[in-house]
Design a protein around this motif. Structure first.
Motif, short mmCIF file in Angstrom:
data_model
loop_
_atom_site.label_atom_id
_atom_site.label_comp_id
_atom_site.label_asym_id
_atom_site.label_seq_id
_atom_site.Cartn_x
_atom_site.Cartn_y
_atom_site.Cartn_z
N ASN A 12 0.83 -1.20 0.00
CA ASN A 12 0.00 0.00 0.00
C ASN A 12 0.86 1.25 0.00
O ASN A 12 0.51 2.26 -0.59
N LYS A 13 2.00 1.17 0.68
CA LYS A 13 2.97 2.26 0.70
C LYS A 13 4.30 1.69 0.22
O LYS A 13 4.63 0.54 0.51
N LYS A 14 5.07 2.48 -0.49
CA LYS A 14 6.35 2.01 -1.03
C LYS A 14 7.26 1.46 0.06
O LYS A 14 8.03 0.53 -0.18
N GLU A 15 7.15 1.98 1.25
CA GLU A 15 8.00 1.53 2.35
C GLU A 15 7.73 0.08 2.73
O GLU A 15 8.52 -0.56 3.41
N GLU A 16 6.61 -0.46 2.29
CA GLU A 16 6.24 -1.83 2.59
C GLU A 16 6.85 -2.84 1.61
O GLU A 16 6.65 -4.04 1.76
N CYS A 17 7.58 -2.37 0.62
CA CYS A 17 8.19 -3.24 -0.39
C CYS A 17 9.70 -3.14 -0.29
O CYS A 17 10.25 -2.04 -0.24
N CYS A 18 10.38 -4.30 -0.28
CA CYS A 18 11.84 -4.29 -0.19
C CYS A 18 12.50 -4.32 -1.56
O CYS A 18 13.72 -4.23 -1.66
N GLY A 19 11.73 -4.47 -2.63
CA GLY A 19 12.27 -4.45 -3.98
C GLY A 19 13.07 -5.69 -4.35
O GLY A 19 13.92 -5.64 -5.23
N CYS A 20 12.77 -6.82 -3.73
CA CYS A 20 13.56 -8.04 -3.93
C CYS A 20 13.31 -8.73 -5.28
O CYS A 20 14.07 -9.60 -5.67
N THR A 21 12.26 -8.39 -5.96
CA THR A 21 11.83 -8.94 -7.26
C THR A 21 11.28 -10.37 -7.19
O THR A 21 11.03 -10.98 -8.22
N ALA A 22 11.08 -10.91 -6.00
CA ALA A 22 10.55 -12.28 -5.89
C ALA A 22 9.20 -12.40 -6.57
O ALA A 22 8.93 -13.41 -7.24
N CYS A 23 8.36 -11.41 -6.43
CA CYS A 23 7.03 -11.44 -7.05
C CYS A 23 7.14 -11.49 -8.57
O CYS A 23 6.44 -12.24 -9.24
N PHE A 41 14.61 3.65 -6.62
CA PHE A 41 14.27 2.37 -6.01
C PHE A 41 13.27 1.62 -6.89
O PHE A 41 12.42 2.22 -7.53
N TYR A 42 13.38 0.31 -6.90
CA TYR A 42 12.52 -0.54 -7.72
C TYR A 42 11.31 -1.03 -6.95
O TYR A 42 11.43 -1.43 -5.79
N TYR A 43 10.16 -1.01 -7.63
CA TYR A 43 8.90 -1.46 -7.05
C TYR A 43 8.13 -2.24 -8.10
O TYR A 43 8.19 -1.93 -9.28
N PRO A 44 7.36 -3.26 -7.70
CA PRO A 44 6.60 -4.04 -8.68
C PRO A 44 5.36 -3.29 -9.17
O PRO A 44 4.70 -2.59 -8.42
N TRP A 45 5.08 -3.47 -10.44
CA TRP A 45 3.88 -2.94 -11.07
C TRP A 45 3.20 -4.13 -11.74
O TRP A 45 3.84 -4.90 -12.45
#
Length: 64
Positions: A12-23, A41-45
């Protein structure tokens, strides 16, 4: 009333994602892509037209 599952919510907030790319790696439909924010920083879309709502991305997330 539609019984179709909703698109998964990975954060819900970017701070909740570590950007690990597992998803992204676990998605068999290639529906998840990593995008960068203004700080680099990388985030999933999730591409909603490709997502089959299997929720594997949610299951593999180390934070959820």
């Amino acid at each position: 009333m539609s019984r179709e599952k909703k698109i998964p919510v990975l954060f819900n907030k970017k701070e909740e994602c570590c950007g690990c790319t597992a998803c992204m790696v676990t998605c068999v439909q290639n529906a998840i892509h990593m995008v960068t924010d203004e700080k680099g920083f990388y985030y999933p879309w999730i591409n909603k037209s490709k997502c089959i709502r299997c929720y594997q991305c949610v299951r593999v997330c180390p934070i959820l």
